[in-house]
Design a protein around this motif. Structure first.
Motif, PDB file in Angstrom:
ATOM      1  N   VAL A 136       2.318 -54.863 -34.346  1.00  0.00           N
ATOM      2  CA  VAL A 136       2.416 -53.145 -34.275  1.00  0.00           C
ATOM      3  C   VAL A 136       3.437 -52.846 -35.284  1.00  0.00           C
ATOM      4  O   VAL A 136       3.150 -52.022 -36.155  1.00  0.00           O
ATOM      5  CB  VAL A 136       3.208 -52.854 -32.992  1.00  0.00           C
ATOM      6  N   GLU A 137       4.413 -53.492 -35.481  1.00  0.00           N
ATOM      7  CA  GLU A 137       5.543 -53.209 -36.611  1.00  0.00           C
ATOM      8  C   GLU A 137       4.678 -53.627 -38.011  1.00  0.00           C
ATOM      9  O   GLU A 137       4.977 -52.593 -39.029  1.00  0.00           O
ATOM     10  CB  GLU A 137       6.553 -53.941 -36.581  1.00  0.00           C
ATOM     11  N   GLU A 138       3.899 -54.478 -38.141  1.00  0.00           N
ATOM     12  CA  GLU A 138       3.532 -54.874 -39.305  1.00  0.00           C
ATOM     13  C   GLU A 138       2.351 -53.883 -39.663  1.00  0.00           C
ATOM     14  O   GLU A 138       2.000 -53.359 -40.802  1.00  0.00           O
ATOM     15  CB  GLU A 138       2.679 -56.224 -39.142  1.00  0.00           C
ATOM     16  N   LEU A 139       1.514 -53.424 -38.729  1.00  0.00           N
ATOM     17  CA  LEU A 139       0.734 -52.287 -38.816  1.00  0.00           C
ATOM     18  C   LEU A 139       1.281 -50.981 -39.228  1.00  0.00           C
ATOM     19  O   LEU A 139       0.538 -50.169 -40.042  1.00  0.00           O
ATOM     20  CB  LEU A 139      -0.325 -52.132 -37.639  1.00  0.00           C
ATOM     21  N   ALA A 140       2.398 -50.650 -38.945  1.00  0.00           N
ATOM     22  CA  ALA A 140       2.971 -49.384 -38.981  1.00  0.00           C
ATOM     23  C   ALA A 140       3.548 -49.241 -40.591  1.00  0.00           C
ATOM     24  O   ALA A 140       3.892 -48.159 -41.165  1.00  0.00           O
ATOM     25  CB  ALA A 140       4.244 -49.187 -38.035  1.00  0.00           C
ATOM     26  N   ARG A 141       3.758 -50.427 -41.317  1.00  0.00           N
ATOM     27  CA  ARG A 141       4.065 -50.353 -42.663  1.00  0.00           C
ATOM     28  C   ARG A 141       2.894 -50.352 -43.544  1.00  0.00           C
ATOM     29  O   ARG A 141       3.279 -50.220 -44.694  1.00  0.00           O
ATOM     30  CB  ARG A 141       4.981 -51.827 -42.875  1.00  0.00           C
ATOM     31  N   LEU A 142       1.735 -50.217 -42.778  1.00  0.00           N
ATOM     32  CA  LEU A 142       0.675 -49.947 -43.856  1.00  0.00           C
ATOM     33  C   LEU A 142       0.662 -48.488 -44.517  1.00  0.00           C
ATOM     34  O   LEU A 142      -0.035 -48.394 -45.787  1.00  0.00           O
ATOM     35  CB  LEU A 142      -0.880 -49.983 -43.140  1.00  0.00           C
ATOM     36  N   GLY A 143       1.437 -47.617 -44.023  1.00  0.00           N
ATOM     37  CA  GLY A 143       1.223 -46.352 -44.720  1.00  0.00           C
ATOM     38  C   GLY A 143       2.447 -45.479 -43.878  1.00  0.00           C
ATOM     39  O   GLY A 143       3.157 -45.880 -43.259  1.00  0.00           O
ATOM     40  N   SER A 144       1.906 -44.060 -43.720  1.00  0.00           N
ATOM     41  CA  SER A 144       2.947 -43.264 -43.021  1.00  0.00           C
ATOM     42  C   SER A 144       2.499 -43.009 -41.610  1.00  0.00           C
ATOM     43  O   SER A 144       1.353 -42.592 -41.418  1.00  0.00           O
ATOM     44  CB  SER A 144       2.650 -42.015 -43.682  1.00  0.00           C
ATOM     45  N   GLN A 145       3.316 -43.512 -40.734  1.00  0.00           N
ATOM     46  CA  GLN A 145       2.817 -43.653 -39.303  1.00  0.00           C
ATOM     47  C   GLN A 145       2.903 -42.216 -38.670  1.00  0.00           C
ATOM     48  O   GLN A 145       3.904 -41.265 -38.763  1.00  0.00           O
ATOM     49  CB  GLN A 145       3.973 -44.402 -38.607  1.00  0.00           C
ATOM     50  N   GLN A 146       1.752 -41.622 -38.385  1.00  0.00           N
ATOM     51  CA  GLN A 146       1.933 -40.315 -37.685  1.00  0.00           C
ATOM     52  C   GLN A 146       1.738 -40.152 -36.168  1.00  0.00           C
ATOM     53  O   GLN A 146       2.311 -39.329 -35.594  1.00  0.00           O
ATOM     54  CB  GLN A 146       0.434 -39.751 -38.038  1.00  0.00           C
ATOM     55  N   ARG A 147       1.604 -41.191 -35.506  1.00  0.00           N
ATOM     56  CA  ARG A 147       1.555 -41.242 -34.046  1.00  0.00           C
ATOM     57  C   ARG A 147       1.603 -42.685 -33.694  1.00  0.00           C
ATOM     58  O   ARG A 147       1.108 -43.632 -34.049  1.00  0.00           O
ATOM     59  CB  ARG A 147       0.377 -40.430 -33.314  1.00  0.00           C
ATOM     60  N   ARG A 148       2.623 -42.920 -32.452  1.00  0.00           N
ATOM     61  CA  ARG A 148       2.507 -44.283 -31.838  1.00  0.00           C
ATOM     62  C   ARG A 148       2.654 -44.046 -30.263  1.00  0.00           C
ATOM     63  O   ARG A 148       3.386 -43.414 -29.938  1.00  0.00           O
ATOM     64  CB  ARG A 148       3.765 -45.163 -32.478  1.00  0.00           C
ATOM     65  N   GLN A 149       1.862 -44.803 -29.665  1.00  0.00           N
ATOM     66  CA  GLN A 149       2.024 -44.891 -28.306  1.00  0.00           C
ATOM     67  C   GLN A 149       1.834 -46.154 -27.566  1.00  0.00           C
ATOM     68  O   GLN A 149       0.784 -46.923 -27.844  1.00  0.00           O
ATOM     69  CB  GLN A 149       0.961 -43.852 -27.635  1.00  0.00           C
ATOM     70  N   ILE A 150       2.612 -46.630 -26.820  1.00  0.00           N
ATOM     71  CA  ILE A 150       2.523 -48.117 -26.382  1.00  0.00           C
ATOM     72  C   ILE A 150       2.728 -47.882 -24.926  1.00  0.00           C
ATOM     73  O   ILE A 150       3.591 -47.355 -24.321  1.00  0.00           O
ATOM     74  CB  ILE A 150       3.692 -49.040 -26.868  1.00  0.00           C
ATOM     75  N   ASP A 151       1.827 -48.719 -24.055  1.00  0.00           N
ATOM     76  CA  ASP A 151       1.756 -48.582 -22.383  1.00  0.00           C
ATOM     77  C   ASP A 151       1.718 -49.962 -22.081  1.00  0.00           C
ATOM     78  O   ASP A 151       1.308 -50.983 -22.669  1.00  0.00           O
ATOM     79  CB  ASP A 151       0.333 -47.770 -22.054  1.00  0.00           C
ATOM     80  N   THR A 152       2.599 -50.322 -20.971  1.00  0.00           N
ATOM     81  CA  THR A 152       2.618 -51.520 -20.268  1.00  0.00           C
ATOM     82  C   THR A 152       2.128 -51.455 -18.817  1.00  0.00           C
ATOM     83  O   THR A 152       2.643 -50.180 -18.236  1.00  0.00           O
ATOM     84  CB  THR A 152       4.023 -52.090 -20.168  1.00  0.00           C
ATOM     85  N   GLN A 153       1.747 -52.383 -18.218  1.00  0.00           N
ATOM     86  CA  GLN A 153       1.330 -52.377 -16.944  1.00  0.00           C
ATOM     87  C   GLN A 153       1.536 -53.675 -16.363  1.00  0.00           C
ATOM     88  O   GLN A 153       1.192 -54.770 -16.757  1.00  0.00           O
ATOM     89  CB  GLN A 153      -0.278 -52.057 -16.815  1.00  0.00           C
ATOM     90  N   ASP A 154       2.309 -53.763 -15.258  1.00  0.00           N
ATOM     91  CA  ASP A 154       2.782 -54.859 -14.486  1.00  0.00           C
ATOM     92  C   ASP A 154       1.885 -55.290 -13.503  1.00  0.00           C
ATOM     93  O   ASP A 154       1.683 -54.615 -12.735  1.00  0.00           O
ATOM     94  CB  ASP A 154       4.102 -54.863 -13.911  1.00  0.00           C
ATOM     95  N   VAL A 155       1.129 -56.419 -13.731  1.00  0.00           N
ATOM     96  CA  VAL A 155       0.146 -56.778 -12.653  1.00  0.00           C
ATOM     97  C   VAL A 155       0.568 -58.310 -12.000  1.00  0.00           C
ATOM     98  O   VAL A 155      -0.561 -58.831 -11.542  1.00  0.00           O
ATOM     99  CB  VAL A 155      -1.171 -56.819 -13.265  1.00  0.00           C
ATOM    100  N   THR A 156       1.737 -58.404 -12.064  1.00  0.00           N
ATOM    101  CA  THR A 156       2.069 -59.617 -11.391  1.00  0.00           C
ATOM    102  C   THR A 156       1.648 -59.788  -9.766  1.00  0.00           C
ATOM    103  O   THR A 156       1.105 -60.736  -9.351  1.00  0.00           O
ATOM    104  CB  THR A 156       3.575 -59.961 -11.567  1.00  0.00           C
ATOM    105  N   GLU A 157       2.153 -58.854  -9.199  1.00  0.00           N
ATOM    106  CA  GLU A 157       1.666 -58.726  -7.656  1.00  0.00           C
ATOM    107  C   GLU A 157       0.017 -58.819  -7.657  1.00  0.00           C
ATOM    108  O   GLU A 157      -0.410 -59.552  -6.733  1.00  0.00           O
ATOM    109  CB  GLU A 157       2.193 -57.423  -6.916  1.00  0.00           C
ATOM    110  N   GLU A 158      -0.551 -58.196  -8.338  1.00  0.00           N
ATOM    111  CA  GLU A 158      -2.111 -58.182  -8.392  1.00  0.00           C
ATOM    112  C   GLU A 158      -2.614 -59.718  -8.446  1.00  0.00           C
ATOM    113  O   GLU A 158      -3.436 -60.361  -7.808  1.00  0.00           O
ATOM    114  CB  GLU A 158      -2.724 -57.195  -9.006  1.00  0.00           C
TER     115      GLU A 158
END
Length: 328
Positions: A136-158
């Motif tokens: 993700v950090e390497e991709l952000a350096r390709l140009g001018s970052q306009q938007r970033r969204q990161i989501d995580t989901q814990d599925v340990t119990e499942e």
């Protein structure tokens, strides 16, 4: 007599298994029929009873399973979304694919629209979970970052629940197979075959869910959108202000001029073929009418008095008109 008694016991065991299957339902994962039937197809043996009395969990059950709370042992699904404005969309797309490949991932989707500076490329990259943030950090350096969204989901119990259900369902399948090998009548054989097919289908469904979950936790998904310097994004369309209105008006003006010149280009051949000869014909006709000589107009004669010599010679003058005034 002894053989008949053994067959009677086997038939009773098969009937008990079928009745228990109807009660437990498909894929309940509780392992009830394992507690009701032993390895020989009869009632549970002393060993199983001793384990239940001692408080030990039954085979395949989830009771007593402690969840590992360490972060490195948990099952987490990472998903990210990036929007980056770059000068060259094609070059940036190649660099993004190279970044995912170096990290041990691959390209899951690639959609591009190239129209000069208004170019857009949307890439779906699958990378290992431990390489998610570095990529993700390497991709952000390709140009001018306009938007970033990161989501995580814990599925340990499942994941733990699926493992327990799969273990229990495998035990149920093995139990049905053992009873099927001991069936000695056609009715029992058909019933056990149907029950075994149903349990195997449930096991296959659980294993497919486990593979899908393992794929999501092992490989994270990054959706990167690369836009050109003049490309319009959804965020730009939602903005307000004088400059935004001016930019939108200029864009509409250019589009209108493009349509106008397109129509003119379509009509111009017709004007050259039919309009020019028709214009020359009208011009020649107007010039011919202008150069045509005019005819003399018919004018009525005007009465003039006779000269004095004619009156002296005895020629009488015309009688005066009544009501006309005489000259002095």
């Amino acid at each position: 007599m002894g053989l008949r008694r053994v067959r009677r016991h086997r038939t009773a065991a098969v009937g008990a298994l079928l009745a228990l299957s109807l009660l437990t339902g498909c894929g309940s994962g509780s392992g009830t029929d394992e507690a009701a039937t032993s390895d020989s197809g009869g009632v549970a043996g002393p060993a199983m009873a001793e384990r239940d009395a001692a408080g030990e969990p039954a085979q395949g059950g989830a009771a007593g399973t402690a969840t590992d709370t360490r972060v490195d042992q948990r099952s987490i699904v990472y998903t990210g979304s990036l929007e980056i404005r770059v000068d060259d969309v094609e070059a940036a797309a190649r660099d993004a694919v190279a970044s995912a490949t170096r990290a041990g991932g691959f390209v899951g989707g690639d959609q591009r629209r190239s129209t000069a500076a208004d170019a857009v490329a949307e890439l779906q990259l699958r990378v290992p979970a431990d390489r998610f943030y570095p990529v993700v950090e390497e991709l952000a350096r390709l140009g001018s970052q306009q938007r970033r969204q990161i989501d995580t989901q814990d599925v340990t119990e499942e994941t733990i629940d699926l493992d327990a259900r799969i273990t229990s369902q495998r035990a149920r399948v093995d139990s049905a197979r053992r009873l099927l090998a001991q069936a000695d009548s056609i009715g029992d054989l058909i019933s056990l075959e149907n029950e075994l097919a149903r349990r195997e289908a449930d096991l296959a469904s659980l294993e497919a869910k486990k593979r899908r979950l393992a794929d999501l936790t092992a490989l994270s998904t990054i959706t990167v959108t690369l836009v050109g310097p003049d490309a319009t994004t959804d965020d730009d369309e939602n903005q307000l202000g004088f400059l935004v209105g001016l930019s939108g008006g200029w864009t509409v003006f250019l589009a209108s001029m493009t349509v106008l010149f397109t129509v003119l280009g379509a009509v111009l051949p017709w004007l050259l073929v039919f309009g020019v000869p028709l214009g020359l014909l009208l011009w020649w006709n107007r010039r011919r009418r202008r150069n045509r000589p005019s005819e003399p107009a018919l004018v009525a004669p005007v009465d003039t008095p006779p000269p004095p010599g004619v009156a002296a010679a005895g020629v009488s003058a015309a009688p005066p008109v009544p009501g006309a005034r005489s000259a002095p």
